[in-house]
Scaffold this active site. Structure first.
Site, short mmCIF file in Angstrom:
data_model
loop_
_atom_site.label_atom_id
_atom_site.label_comp_id
_atom_site.label_asym_id
_atom_site.label_seq_id
_atom_site.Cartn_x
_atom_site.Cartn_y
_atom_site.Cartn_z
N SER A 1 0.77 -1.26 -0.02
CA SER A 1 0.08 0.14 0.03
C SER A 1 0.75 1.27 -0.10
O SER A 1 2.03 1.43 0.61
CB SER A 1 -0.78 -0.07 1.36
OG SER A 1 -1.42 1.18 1.30
N SER B 1 -0.68 4.08 0.97
CA SER B 1 -1.02 4.93 1.90
C SER B 1 -0.34 5.35 3.36
O SER B 1 -0.37 6.51 3.58
CB SER B 1 -2.48 4.37 2.62
OG SER B 1 -3.36 4.27 1.62
N SER C 1 -9.17 -1.95 4.47
CA SER C 1 -9.41 -2.36 3.11
C SER C 1 -9.63 -3.70 2.97
O SER C 1 -9.87 -4.44 3.95
CB SER C 1 -8.00 -1.96 2.23
OG SER C 1 -8.27 -2.15 0.94
N LYS D 1 -13.57 -4.70 4.47
CA LYS D 1 -14.45 -3.15 4.28
C LYS D 1 -15.89 -3.40 4.63
O LYS D 1 -16.72 -2.54 5.22
CB LYS D 1 -14.45 -2.94 2.62
CG LYS D 1 -13.12 -2.13 2.42
CD LYS D 1 -13.29 -1.54 1.22
CE LYS D 1 -12.13 -0.67 0.94
NZ LYS D 1 -12.30 -0.16 -0.55
N ALA E 1 -19.14 -3.61 -9.60
CA ALA E 1 -20.30 -3.32 -8.32
C ALA E 1 -19.42 -3.95 -7.27
O ALA E 1 -20.14 -4.38 -6.22
CB ALA E 1 -21.38 -4.00 -8.65
N GLY E 2 -18.32 -3.91 -7.34
CA GLY E 2 -17.47 -4.23 -5.94
C GLY E 2 -16.69 -3.16 -4.98
O GLY E 2 -17.73 -2.43 -4.86
N ALA F 1 -15.05 -0.85 -5.27
CA ALA F 1 -14.77 0.52 -6.00
C ALA F 1 -16.36 1.07 -6.60
O ALA F 1 -16.55 2.02 -6.12
CB ALA F 1 -13.73 0.36 -6.78
N TYR G 1 -4.84 2.73 -11.39
CA TYR G 1 -4.00 3.77 -11.59
C TYR G 1 -2.27 3.02 -11.72
O TYR G 1 -1.29 3.91 -12.08
CB TYR G 1 -3.87 4.67 -10.45
CG TYR G 1 -3.74 4.17 -9.30
CD1 TYR G 1 -2.46 3.84 -8.74
CD2 TYR G 1 -4.74 3.97 -8.65
CE1 TYR G 1 -2.40 3.30 -7.43
CE2 TYR G 1 -4.89 3.53 -7.19
CZ TYR G 1 -3.65 3.04 -6.72
OH TYR G 1 -3.46 2.66 -5.31
N GLY H 1 -7.21 6.29 -12.07
CA GLY H 1 -7.58 6.27 -10.64
C GLY H 1 -6.76 6.99 -9.68
O GLY H 1 -7.08 6.93 -8.44
P1 NAD Z 1 -13.77 -6.13 -6.30
O1 NAD Z 1 -13.19 -7.50 -6.83
O2 NAD Z 1 -14.49 -5.88 -5.26
O3 NAD Z 1 -14.83 -5.96 -7.74
C1 NAD Z 1 -14.60 -6.24 -9.02
C2 NAD Z 1 -15.94 -5.83 -10.13
O4 NAD Z 1 -15.37 -6.28 -11.26
C3 NAD Z 1 -17.18 -6.98 -9.60
O5 NAD Z 1 -18.12 -6.06 -10.12
C4 NAD Z 1 -16.67 -7.88 -10.67
O6 NAD Z 1 -17.93 -8.34 -11.12
C5 NAD Z 1 -16.12 -7.07 -12.11
N1 NAD Z 1 -14.98 -8.02 -13.03
C6 NAD Z 1 -13.78 -8.58 -12.51
N2 NAD Z 1 -13.31 -9.01 -13.30
C7 NAD Z 1 -14.08 -8.90 -14.47
C8 NAD Z 1 -13.88 -9.15 -15.90
N3 NAD Z 1 -12.78 -9.87 -16.26
N4 NAD Z 1 -14.51 -8.45 -16.61
C9 NAD Z 1 -15.44 -7.63 -16.35
N5 NAD Z 1 -16.00 -7.47 -15.18
C10 NAD Z 1 -15.06 -7.99 -14.07
O7 NAD Z 1 -12.54 -5.17 -6.68
P2 NAD Z 1 -12.66 -3.54 -6.23
O8 NAD Z 1 -12.02 -3.62 -4.91
O9 NAD Z 1 -13.92 -3.13 -6.58
O10 NAD Z 1 -11.38 -3.12 -7.16
C11 NAD Z 1 -11.79 -2.92 -8.68
C12 NAD Z 1 -10.59 -2.10 -9.11
O11 NAD Z 1 -10.56 -0.76 -8.60
C13 NAD Z 1 -9.13 -2.56 -8.88
O12 NAD Z 1 -8.27 -2.24 -9.94
C14 NAD Z 1 -8.83 -1.59 -7.86
O13 NAD Z 1 -7.26 -1.38 -7.80
C15 NAD Z 1 -9.38 -0.26 -8.16
N6 NAD Z 1 -9.71 0.80 -7.02
C16 NAD Z 1 -9.02 1.90 -7.13
C17 NAD Z 1 -9.22 2.83 -6.15
C18 NAD Z 1 -8.75 4.25 -6.35
O14 NAD Z 1 -8.55 4.68 -5.40
N7 NAD Z 1 -8.55 4.51 -7.50
C19 NAD Z 1 -10.02 2.42 -5.03
C20 NAD Z 1 -10.49 1.07 -4.94
C21 NAD Z 1 -10.28 0.37 -6.13
#
Ligand code: NAD
Length: 292
Positions: A21, A23, A68, A72, A133-134, A136, A235, A257
């Site tokens: 991280s 952070s 994280s 969460k 819908a995860g 983020a 990012y 991001g």
């Molecule tokens: P997560 O595993 O909780 O959710 C992933 C989502 O993507 C789900 O809805 C899943 O169905 C979908 N998905 C996964 N693989 C897929 C594929 N091959 N094709 C289509 N859909 C797919 O993950 P998260 O924690 O939501 O993180 C998602 C991304 O966001 C990561 O890259 C993470 O690094 C990034 N993120 C960035 C920030 C930021 O501050 N910029 C913050 C949080 C997360």
């Protein structure tokens, strides 16, 4: 190190894995810059140790913690209060300890909206297409709806996150003025049609990040129009495959991001310290000219 003394206030980060991280570097540099007597440390805490971790916030009189994956959602019943957005999103990434009362917040969604505002972009009253819908995608959808985005079309695969996507749509329609719809990502015609009328496309799936750095959910530039925003929550790398497709389509605003990451941290920083994080200084210090 000269900052650390008997009065130093501790802030944590509880997740697993967590050693990668940024952070701790971000917050400790911001504390040093402002001369604040706080220290931010990462603790590798899995969900089976989470209750003990939360108890430690109370016992050690920490000011709070970031939370994280995988904690969460699991932290919700361990806290005393939740912010309205954390309650709606069913997730917490920041805990604030006010004299033993622990409140959970989610700053990912506000970080997303603030990072758009930093670029002079305002999506209120407009339509967003969102994939994911995860961890983020959920707070992004909830905060955008709370902040006045008019319409959100959420596309997801029929995978483990489909039910969460369904829940997000129901909550947005029940509890905000925004109109949300759920779509199958497998329906490519539907996806293309919705993008044609969107003011912003946000990809919150992580496709484009290692090991999927040569993948994108939109590979045809004609699906985009110039007068829109294309936002990737990824990012690393700084310029994802999706962003390259958007650039080919001459999309005016193509963002990664990084701004969201900085602004979610800045929001947490303010909740703990009451001070504005020196975001430009941190951006300069940590992220200038690095293509990872
Ligand atoms: P997560 O595993 O909780 O959710 C992933 C989502 O993507 C789900 O809805 C899943 O169905 C979908 N998905 C996964 N693989 C897929 C594929 N091959 N094709 C289509 N859909 C797919 O993950 P998260 O924690 O939501 O993180 C998602 C991304 O966001 C990561 O890259 C993470 O690094 C990034 N993120 C960035 C920030 C930021 O501050 N910029 C913050 C949080 C997360």
């Amino acid at each position: 190190m000269e900052r650390i003394d008997g009065h130093t206030i501790l802030i944590g980060l509880m997740a697993h894995p967590i050693r990668h991280s940024m952070s701790p570097t971000m917050h400790n540099n911001a504390f040093a810059k402002l001369g604040l007597n706080y220290a931010y440390l990462a603790f590798e805490i899995d969900s089976d140790q989470l209750a003990a971790g939360v108890q430690a916030i109370r016992t050690l009189d920490m000011r709070g913690s970031n939370i994280s994956m995988p904690n969460k959602q699991k932290i919700l019943p361990l806290l005393d209060r939740l912010s309205p957005a954390a309650k709606l999103a069913g997730a917490v990434n920041t805990v604030v300890n006010d004299h033993g009362v622990l409140t959970g917040y989610t700053t990912d969604g506000t970080g997303f909206m603030k990072s758009l505002a930093d670029e002079g972009l305002d999506i209120r009253g407009q339509k967003m297409v969102l994939t994911g819908a995860g961890g983020a995608g959920t707070p992004i959808a909830i905060q955008a709806a709370l902040d006045g985005v008019k319409e959100i079309a959420i596309f997801n695969l029929h995978d483990a996150h489909w039910d969460q996507a369904k829940k997000n749509v129901e909550i947005i329609n029940d509890q905000t003025d925004c109109h949300a719809t759920l779509h199958e990502l497998e329906d490519q015609d539907d996806f293309r049609n919705e993008l044609a009328t969107a003011a912003i496309y946000c990809d919150a799936t992580g496709v484009g990040m290692k090991p999927l750095e040569d993948k994108t959910l939109v590979s045809d530039p004609s699906w985009f129009h110039e007068d829109m925003i294309v936002f990737d929550t990824v990012y690393a790398p700084r310029t994802t495959k999706l962003m390259k497709v958007a650039q080919q389509a001459r999309v005016k605003h193509v963002l990664n991001g990084l701004g969201m990451m900085l602004e979610q941290g800045a929001e947490a920083f303010k909740l703990w310290t009451g001070k504005e994080m020196p975001v430009d200084y941190i951006r300069q210090l940590l992220f200038t000219d690095r293509e990872e």
